[in-house]
Design a protein around this motif. Sequence first.
Motif, PDB file in Angstrom:
ATOM      1  N   LEU A  17       7.118 -39.030   2.347  1.00  0.00           N
ATOM      2  CA  LEU A  17       6.678 -40.259   1.689  1.00  0.00           C
ATOM      3  C   LEU A  17       7.429 -40.527   0.386  1.00  0.00           C
ATOM      4  N   ALA A 102      -2.046 -44.035   1.907  1.00  0.00           N
ATOM      5  CA  ALA A 102      -1.870 -42.974   2.902  1.00  0.00           C
ATOM      6  C   ALA A 102      -3.003 -41.974   2.717  1.00  0.00           C
ATOM      7  N   LEU A 146       5.626 -41.147  10.566  1.00  0.00           N
ATOM      8  CA  LEU A 146       5.494 -41.058   9.112  1.00  0.00           C
ATOM      9  C   LEU A 146       6.744 -41.606   8.434  1.00  0.00           C
ATOM     10  N   ALA A 162      -2.464 -46.031   6.172  1.00  0.00           N
ATOM     11  CA  ALA A 162      -2.099 -45.027   7.179  1.00  0.00           C
ATOM     12  C   ALA A 162      -3.033 -43.835   7.077  1.00  0.00           C
ATOM     13  N   VAL A 164      -2.923 -40.178   8.002  1.00  0.00           N
ATOM     14  CA  VAL A 164      -1.906 -39.185   8.332  1.00  0.00           C
ATOM     15  C   VAL A 164      -2.620 -37.893   8.716  1.00  0.00           C
TER      16      VAL A 164
END
Length: 194
Positions: A17, A102, A146, A162, A164
């Motif tokens: 990220l 995220a 990702l 998102a 994750v």
Amino acid sequence: MIANDCRLDRRVAIRTLLEKRGDLLLVTGLGSTTWDAASVGDDDRNFYLWGAMGSAAMVGLGLALARPDQRVLVVTGDGEMLMGLGSLATIGVQRPPNLAIAVFDNGHYGETGMQASHTDGAVALTGVARACGIEQAFDIADEAALQRFAELVHSADAALFARVAIRAEEPPRVLPPRDGVRLKDRFRRAIGAD
């Protein structure tokens, strides 16, 4: 529920990220996601929320609205997101195009003893985000997905969410500064607010 072998390593996920960070502003949630961000390297543009459980998404929203010229990424955990579900409704109404959230979801409440969280059962955070009006909501369980999300963080024209899927592991803690005043002051300087 996703099998542990179909989940990402949290430290690899945070590096993905932040790999091409540029001028991205980062807000982290309580505990593990703060340590994850610090493991990549402490940065003045990181705003760590040491003890404000449930508020990372709202702090990120406020920052995104105040600074529409900058991209904002919130990285938090499933337990914190569950505590602040109402924030998704507000984000869905506001829809700032420079905000991405995220949620590192290991299906456990890591800060209180690794009890199973509601995401280990019936609660689907991506579904909640969509129901709140966040149309670009992703369920991520592999590195390729990702990576695509990391690219969208810098280019999307809508708010992003998102979930994750990460393994339920506890890597060594990497502690950034804990002084709240220092963190606030350096963050303000880094974004040109002083």
